[in-house]
Design an enzyme around this catalytic site. Structure first.
Site, PDB file in Angstrom:
ATOM      1  N   LYS A 130       0.862  -1.185   0.000  1.00  9.15           N
ATOM      2  CA  LYS A 130       0.000   0.000   0.000  1.00  9.15           C
ATOM      3  C   LYS A 130       0.890   1.223   0.000  1.00  9.15           C
ATOM      4  O   LYS A 130       2.040   1.175   0.452  1.00  9.15           O
ATOM      5  CB  LYS A 130      -0.895   0.032   1.249  1.00  9.15           C
TER       6      LYS A 130
HETATM    7  N1  GLU Z   1      -7.176  -0.004  -3.535  1.00 12.96           N
HETATM    8  C1  GLU Z   1      -7.905  -1.210  -3.836  1.00 12.96           C
HETATM    9  C2  GLU Z   1      -7.943  -2.118  -2.625  1.00 12.96           C
HETATM   10  O1  GLU Z   1      -7.799  -1.685  -1.500  1.00 12.96           O
HETATM   11  C3  GLU Z   1      -7.376  -1.880  -5.085  1.00 12.96           C
HETATM   12  C4  GLU Z   1      -5.943  -2.274  -5.047  1.00 12.96           C
HETATM   13  C5  GLU Z   1      -5.396  -2.800  -6.370  1.00 12.96           C
HETATM   14  O2  GLU Z   1      -6.146  -2.907  -7.324  1.00 12.96           O
HETATM   15  O3  GLU Z   1      -4.211  -3.108  -6.394  1.00 12.96           O
HETATM   16  O4  GLU Z   1      -8.194  -3.275  -2.723  1.00 12.96           O
END
Ligand code: GLU
Length: 439
Positions: A130
């Site tokens: 993240k």
């Molecule tokens: N931000 C989204 C999540 O928390 C998608 C993450 C992604 O597609 O890599 O799952």
């Protein structure tokens, strides 16, 4: 499991041993909360403390300075950017980037861990990561956002790449920001669409990526209703958040015959107990930028919205909105976590105790990253999928993950969250063991 299946299971209750932690938000940081759920699973899986600590803690973290001279050529700001790689045993690190004034190390770390469990649970070949910048994107111009994004991309450049770490949108970011990231990365690496997902379709984004998280939420909600004995047709649904996830979840659930009785965004909420007209509401949002003042609806604030009596409550905004102080007032049969970590561990245990079926974030909102996987696959193969194919594969993946959780929950007599964590932690721990824990 769809259609005419009988509601097979009432609410699954945790064992007595599953006790709430003493502290709530005040004493438990987001990472401590994510670790709390992990520890429950690790204990049941009988992982050794050394293995558990490898899986609990992040592999790598980077924090960068992001100075920004505003468009007025006078005001100077300094932001901090983060990227956390939690676990990469099952594949390249994967996860979104959020732009939010309160983004911080601990929260990004927690969200990175949730991505490891989420990708493992839906069984896609990625690890968890993240990122975030502690900026308010709504206070910056498009040019400022572009320069900030390019600077961030240059500074995390050594640790991202199509086979290393693949960012995506999250709270406060979108396809345009992914386009800038791809472009900046490509300056040194050459054309690399697979370095980010959630791109505009014109630049190799996948059809259906935009709607994917909301669509996944609707598929999972339908299955959860079967388990909780709630008839989806005519069910009263409250959704906190009407951004990408909340608005698409509302649309799909409305199409399935449910009544969306209340929704909200940062500016406030609206309520109509006869059911909101979602298509008209989407037009209103496109025109005014918010759900507030939607014709025929009543005003309601975000706190009251959460405790509105309903069949299904879908928090689809930020984390930790259901905590010790408001959990007793939650009046829903099913809570579907469309946002990441919207319920604190203490509130979660209280809801379980009360027999409310809580569908955990790592299952409920996994549609987004699942479609990101499809996008990455298409980029690598340089072959575009049709929208029908994307939707079909997405639905299949979500249904399979829900089934896995249902089976594990029944087998172990645990709630869905613990079942989901047990499946995910077991998969990551197997992959990790095969790699001798990176030793
Ligand atoms: N931000 C989204 C999540 O928390 C998608 C993450 C992604 O597609 O890599 O799952």
């Amino acid at each position: 499991m769809t259609g005419n299946t009988q509601p097979s299971q009432p609410i699954l209750r945790p064992r007595e041993a599953f006790k709430a932690p003493e502290t709530d938000i005040a004493g438990l940081t987001p990472f401590a909360a994510a670790s709390y759920f992990f520890d429950q699973a690790a204990e049941r899986l009988e992982l050794s403390e050394a293995v558990a600590s490898v899986l609990r803690t992040p592999y790598r973290e980077i924090r960068v300075q992001l100075p920004l001279l505003r468009d007025d050529n006078n005001t100077f700001l300094n932001f901090t950017g983060y990227r956390v790689h939690h676990n990469g045993a099952r594949g390249p690190y994967k996860g979104g980037i959020r732009y939010h004034p309160e983004a911080n190390e601990d929260e990004v770390r927690a969200l990175a861990a949730l991505m490891s469990w989420k990708t493992a649970l839906v069984d896609i070949p990625f690890g968890g990561a993240k990122g975030g910048i502690n900026c308010d994107p709504f206070q910056l111009t498009s040019g400022e956002l572009r320069r900030l994004t390019r600077d961030f991309t240059r500074k995390i450049r050594p640790i991202i790449g199509p086979y290393r770490d693949i960012p995506a949108p999250d709270v406060g970011t979108n396809a345009q920001i992914m386009a800038w990231m791809m472009d900046e990365y490509g300056r040194s690496a050459g054309h690399s669409p697979g370095v980010v997902t959630g791109k505009p379709v014109d630049l190799g984004g996948s059809l259906g990526r935009n709607e994917a998280t909301g669509r996944g939420v609707s598929v999972i909600t339908k299955l959860a209703c079967e388990d909780a004995g709630v008839r989806l047709k005519g069910a009263r649904i409250v959704i906190q958040g009407f951004g990408n996830v909340g608005s698409f979840a509302a649309k799909f659930l409305h199409d399935m015959g449910a009544k969306i009785i209340a929704v909200s965004d940062v500016r406030g909420g609206i309520l109509d107990s006869t059911g909101l007209d979602i298509a008209a509401l989407q037009e209103h949002v496109a025109d005014t930028g918010s759900v507030v003042e939607f014709i025929g609806s009543q005003e309601i604030n975000n706190e009251d919205l959460l405790i509105t009596s309903c069949d299904i409550l879908i928090p689809a905004a930020l984390g930790e909105v259901i905590r010790a102080h408001n959990v007793e007032a939650i009046d829903a049969k099913v809570v579907v976590e469309a946002a990441n970590h919207p319920i604190t561990p203490k509130a979660d245990a209280i809801l379980s105790e009360r027999g409310v079926l809580v569908v955990p974030d790592i299952l409920a909102n996994a549609g987004g990253v699942t479609c990101s996987y499809f996008e990455w696959t298409q980029n690598i193969q340089q072959f575009r999928w049709s929208l029908e194919r994307v939707r079909e594969e997405l639905d299949r993946t979500m249904i399979k993950a829900y089934e896995d959780v249902r089976v594990m929950a029944a087998k172990e007599s645990v709630n869905q969250r613990l079942a989901a964590f047990m499946i995910a932690v077991e998969r990551v721990s197997r992959a990790s063991r095969l790699r001798s824990y990176g030793e």
